[in-house]
Design a protein around this motif. Structure first.
Motif, PDB file in Angstrom:
ATOM      1  N   PRO A  41     -18.461 -55.978  13.807  1.00 18.44           N
ATOM      2  CA  PRO A  41     -19.836 -55.455  13.884  1.00 18.44           C
ATOM      3  C   PRO A  41     -20.836 -56.287  13.090  1.00 18.44           C
ATOM      4  O   PRO A  41     -22.003 -56.398  13.495  1.00 18.44           O
ATOM      5  N   GLU A  42     -20.418 -56.876  11.965  1.00 12.03           N
ATOM      6  CA  GLU A  42     -21.364 -57.630  11.148  1.00 12.03           C
ATOM      7  C   GLU A  42     -21.715 -58.975  11.792  1.00 12.03           C
ATOM      8  O   GLU A  42     -22.865 -59.407  11.749  1.00 12.03           O
ATOM      9  N   ILE A  43     -20.726 -59.628  12.391  1.00 13.29           N
ATOM     10  CA  ILE A  43     -21.042 -60.860  13.124  1.00 13.29           C
ATOM     11  C   ILE A  43     -21.960 -60.537  14.297  1.00 13.29           C
ATOM     12  O   ILE A  43     -22.914 -61.268  14.591  1.00 13.29           O
ATOM     13  N   ALA A  44     -21.692 -59.431  14.965  1.00 15.36           N
ATOM     14  CA  ALA A  44     -22.532 -59.018  16.088  1.00 15.36           C
ATOM     15  C   ALA A  44     -23.966 -58.782  15.635  1.00 15.36           C
ATOM     16  O   ALA A  44     -24.922 -59.173  16.326  1.00 15.36           O
ATOM     17  N   TYR A  45     -24.124 -58.159  14.481  1.00 14.06           N
ATOM     18  CA  TYR A  45     -25.476 -57.888  13.967  1.00 14.06           C
ATOM     19  C   TYR A  45     -26.198 -59.196  13.644  1.00 14.06           C
ATOM     20  O   TYR A  45     -27.370 -59.377  13.996  1.00 14.06           O
TER      21      TYR A  45
END
Length: 598
Positions: A41-45
């Protein structure tokens, strides 16, 4: 919220969304979708915040309001990638995958605007995308910081560093374009971008509702008149093929087999509309926020009575239940724009393929290929139909694997209780006497033609023959709004689903002239049918619109269906094969009950 640099816009007319707001909207959607799809999720953000930062360039801002088309294309996603040096190098690959082609393919884009297309056809691609770098790059970095992404340095990259990043992206794309497969990170970013761009300030409200499996316990209801409702669905095999007569409870059974998010496919717009309304009526009273959507060429018309946001949601990812045509899924086969997001949306879901027997030729081949694709995506595939040719049944079973497929058929003694039609083969000139007798008995008559032209001609003749009888024409070529209105009228309902005592809810005689669109998933029950000859499986499905309402009193009572002889020429037989029509007509009984066990 206080937006920084509110003069920097992500969108032009009519919304003029600020870039800061848009990046946060996409970031929120990307983080939620990544969690549901199994991404970090953090890479996606981070990728979501980076994807449009190039819009901070004054070149893009000027072009938002430009009245004339610029000579040289400026791709904001390429300008965004000039900021790769701001991030940990370990993140560069997924960031490139998300950003570089979220609007255009990297090569052979139809408008030649992919990064490799531009490199082939233009000079100084980097120079244009970095124009005025020292003036706008610090603002872009400030926006990145305001969105809360971790940066390796607080200052904007130097122009040399940005140029180095650009050519590293070019090299990466030159390598990737030679490889087979699809970019999953791109699919995630496109899904989030489309969602946030459609919902804008309502993104935060609707994102949490996505990727929720529906509670389908409503369909655990049982009734002896619906024998499939009495069969347990907890078989551990993931896939299903159920062949059972109309009215046996196939829809409930297929939905009970589902354990996750559901894609429910049907062949015709009318049947899709009816199923969408049915599922909404079944599930929304106990769960008003359940995300149920519909998708076909006219689906915006169907939800016109709802909030505007319901219309923009229809094609987006993450629904709990989506009712659509298999052709909407076929986009993933043919690699149409956005197919990566569709593949991610389908991954691991339950997919119902209802009424598969109605597809012929190319359409049938596409459905078979769709089943192959769904297996690769770890979907649970559930196939339901009233009849299925043996060759197609065996091919589908081979694709799913017999050891992985729950095969369901009703026993012969139960099937006999579904016998409800007496088949006749009249001469064409006899149909007028048949209609007159039915009208005298105050019955509802359904006439089915194989082609729109034939239906139009028959409608005119029926109007002339029975001018005092309520008559309706239904086929696929009506305008969207007219088609929706006619489908409601056929059902005998107004927009609030109240009976209007016409056609299906009529108290007296009526005539409906239709094409194949009436064959599936329309919950109507007429007293008598006159039909063009069709392939035997299609005829059986058509017959399901006659004497449909099953009760203890109607079991053992039969109503007539009249099948006209096949035409003499191959052209007149279209869209069907003349030999298939002749063989189907030959095996039909004449003056006898059609048995469900044969």
């Amino acid at each position: 919220m206080n937006w920084i640099y509110p003069e920097i816009k992500a969108k032009g007319k009519p919304d003029y969304t600020t870039l800061h707001a848009h990046l946060l909207h996409v970031g929120e959607a990307a983080r939620h979708f990544a969690q549901a799809m199994g991404f970090d999720p953090e890479i996606a953000y981070i990728g979501a915040i980076l994807h449009d930062i190039g819009k901070a360039s004054p070149v893009f801002q000027q072009r938002l309001e430009a009245k004339e088309k610029p000579r040289f294309p400026f791709r904001h996603e390429l300008a965004s990638l000039l900021f790769l040096p701001c991030f940990d190098e370990k993140l560069h690959e997924p960031l490139i995958e998300m950003v570089v082609a979220h609007h255009k393919s990297i090569k052979n884009d139809p408008r030649r605007k992919g990064i490799l297309d531009l490199e082939e056809e233009h000079e100084d691609v980097f120079a244009l995308h970095a124009k005025g770098w020292d003036d706008w790059a610090p603002k872009a970095v400030a926006l990145l910081q305001a969105c809360g992404v971790p940066l390796v340095a607080a200052e904007a990259p130097s122009l040399d560093s940005a140029e180095d990043a650009y050519y590293r992206v070019v090299a990466y794309c030159e390598k990737k374009v030679k490889q087979r497969g699809y970019a999953k990170w791109r699919g995630l970013l496109m899904a989030a971008d489309h969602f946030a761009s459609a919902l804008i300030d309502q993104t935060s409200e609707y994102v949490p509702r996505t990727f929720r499996a529906p509670d389908l316990s409503f369909y655990e209801r049982q009734h002896p008149l619906y024998p499939l409702s009495l069969i347990l669905t907890n078989d551990p095999r993931p896939h299903t093929i159920v062949v059972a007569p109309t009215g046996a409870g196939k829809t409930d059974f297929l939905l009970r087999r589902c354990t996750g998010r559901v894609f429910y496919t049907l062949p015709f717009q009318a049947s899709i509309n009816a199923m969408y309304q049915r599922i909404r009526n079944d599930l929304l009273p106990s769960n008003p926020e359940l995300d149920i959507r519909i998708l076909h060429g006219s689906s915006k018309v169907v939800v016109e009575g709802g909030k505007p946001v319901e219309q923009v949601l229809q094609p987006l990812v993450g629904s709990a239940v989506k009712v659509l045509t298999p052709h909407q899924l076929a986009g993933a086969l043919f690699g149409v724009n956005g197919y990566e997001a569709l593949l991610l949306d389908l991954q691991g879901c339950d997919v119902i393929l209802d009424e598969v027997h109605t597809y012929t030729g190319v359409s049938q081949a596409i459905v078979v290929r769709i089943v192959e694709l769904l297996r690769k995506l770890d979907c649970r595939v559930h196939i339901g139909t009233a009849t299925l040719p043996t060759c197609l049944y065996e091919e589908l079973l081979s694709l799913l694997g017999s050891e992985h497929t729950f095969q369901v058929r009703l026993p012969a003694d139960v099937l006999e209780t579904f016998n409800r039609h007496t088949v006749y083969k009249p001469d064409p000139e006899e149909i007028w006497a048949i209609v007159d007798q039915a009208i005298a008995r105050r019955e509802k008559v359904l006439v089915v033609c194989n082609r729109v032209q034939y239906a139009q001609e028959m409608y005119v003749q029926m109007r002339e023959h029975s001018p005092d009888v309520d008559i309706l024409l239904l086929h696929s070529r009506f305008k969207r709004c007219d088609r929706t209105e006619k489908e409601l009228l056929l059902m005998g309902m107004d927009e609030q689903k109240r009976p209007v005592h016409r056609f299906n809810t009529a108290d007296g005689p009526c005539i409906v002239v239709s094409t194949q669109v009436v064959e599936v998933s329309l919950d109507i029950s007429f007293d008598l049918m006159i039909t063009d000859c069709a392939p035997i499986d299609a005829l059986i499905q058509r017959f399901g619109r006659i004497n449909r309402k099953r009760s203890e009193k109607t079991i053992g009572h039969y109503k007539p269906v009249y099948v006209l002889p096949p035409p003499e020429s191959k052209n007149d037989a279209l869209p069907y094969d003349l030999e298939v029509l002749e063989r189907s007509y030959e095996v039909l009984p004449d003056g006898e009950v059609l048995s469900e066990t044969t």
